[in-house]
Enzyme design. Structure first.
Site, PDB file in Angstrom:
ATOM      1  N   CYS A  26      -3.805   1.266  -3.265  1.00  0.00           N
ATOM      2  CA  CYS A  26      -3.347   1.438  -4.646  1.00  0.00           C
ATOM      3  C   CYS A  26      -4.149   0.546  -5.607  1.00  0.00           C
ATOM      4  O   CYS A  26      -5.302   0.846  -5.892  1.00  0.00           O
ATOM      5  CB  CYS A  26      -1.840   1.219  -4.751  1.00  0.00           C
ATOM      6  SG  CYS A  26      -1.142   1.859  -6.292  1.00  0.00           S
ATOM      7  N   HIS A  28       0.651   3.762  -0.742  1.00  0.00           N
ATOM      8  CA  HIS A  28       1.194   2.537  -0.147  1.00  0.00           C
ATOM      9  C   HIS A  28       1.639   2.791   1.292  1.00  0.00           C
ATOM     10  O   HIS A  28       2.813   3.099   1.527  1.00  0.00           O
ATOM     11  CB  HIS A  28       2.402   2.048  -0.960  1.00  0.00           C
ATOM     12  CG  HIS A  28       2.054   1.468  -2.283  1.00  0.00           C
ATOM     13  ND1 HIS A  28       1.796   0.126  -2.459  1.00  0.00           N
ATOM     14  CD2 HIS A  28       1.910   2.054  -3.497  1.00  0.00           C
ATOM     15  CE1 HIS A  28       1.523  -0.099  -3.738  1.00  0.00           C
ATOM     16  NE2 HIS A  28       1.575   1.048  -4.384  1.00  0.00           N
ATOM     17  N   GLU A  84       2.238   0.672   3.546  1.00  0.00           N
ATOM     18  CA  GLU A  84       3.172  -0.376   3.952  1.00  0.00           C
ATOM     19  C   GLU A  84       4.617  -0.036   3.607  1.00  0.00           C
ATOM     20  O   GLU A  84       5.548  -0.664   4.106  1.00  0.00           O
ATOM     21  CB  GLU A  84       2.768  -1.719   3.319  1.00  0.00           C
ATOM     22  CG  GLU A  84       3.062  -1.876   1.851  1.00  0.00           C
ATOM     23  CD  GLU A  84       2.073  -1.218   0.886  1.00  0.00           C
ATOM     24  OE1 GLU A  84       2.212  -1.462  -0.333  1.00  0.00           O
ATOM     25  OE2 GLU A  84       1.179  -0.469   1.327  1.00  0.00           O
TER      26      GLU A  84
END
Length: 187
Positions: free
Chosen positions: A76, A165, A167
């Site tokens: 990002c 993202h 994560e």
């Protein structure tokens, strides 16, 4: 075990540390330039790219990261920071031959999840004020993921950048495994 640094000055740091542990690597939060000498790869996390860029300048990270010879993953805002330009005046590393459209998918309230393909595997990608590649500047840049016609993942040399993202996704581990296999272990 490989040591993967996560630039620890702003953004989704803890979530990346958890993911790095899941791929049997050691996460190291990077808070000073000297920390960069102790890692095998670097993740530049999502967050606010202008803020991260200003802090990178303030603490001397720009030149050091530009001269690293290790794999780098930008997610990002990390993608934005790796790029050659955004059409906005802001500190950038300028080491990935792409230009980026910031916040291409809209504001925070326009955030969404969407299935994409990476390395032949389905991945639920989380897009939050996500950028996208506006223009590829060199033939050395390879597209690794798209959202329809929009480019959301690229690689060039030992650099990988994605709009989303991993994560924050339950199956985001697919991306970390890809980075480990195709970048970190080959370095």
């Amino acid at each position: 075990m490989k040591i993967i640094g996560i630039l620890g000055i702003q953004g989704d740091i803890e979530e990346h540390e958890i993911a790095v542990k899941k791929i049997n690597c050691i996460p190291k939060r990077i808070r000073s330039v000297s920390d960069l000498d102790e890692i095998d790869a670097l993740i530049i996390p999502g967050g606010e790219s202008t803020t991260i860029g200003k802090l990178m300048v303030k603490y001397g990270f720009i030149e050091k990261i530009r001269n690293l010879d290790i794999p780098i993953l930008g997610t990002c805002a990390g993608m934005v920071l790796l790029s050659k330009g955004t059409g906005k005046e802001q500190p950038l590393l300028k080491i990935l031959n792409v230009t980026i459209k910031r916040n291409a998918y809209g504001s925070q309230k326009d955030s969404f999840e969407k299935e994409i393909i990476l390395d032949g595997k389905k991945l639920n990608a989380v897009f939050i004020r996500a950028p996208m590649v506006d223009k590829i500047l060199e033939k050395t840049v390879e597209i690794i993921s798209k959202d329809g016609e929009s480019i959301v993942g690229v690689r060039e040399g030992n650099i990988m950048a994605i709009s989303f993202h991993p994560e924050l996704s339950n199956d985001g581990i697919i991306l970390y495994e890809y980075f480990l296999k195709n970048f970190v272990e080959k370095n």
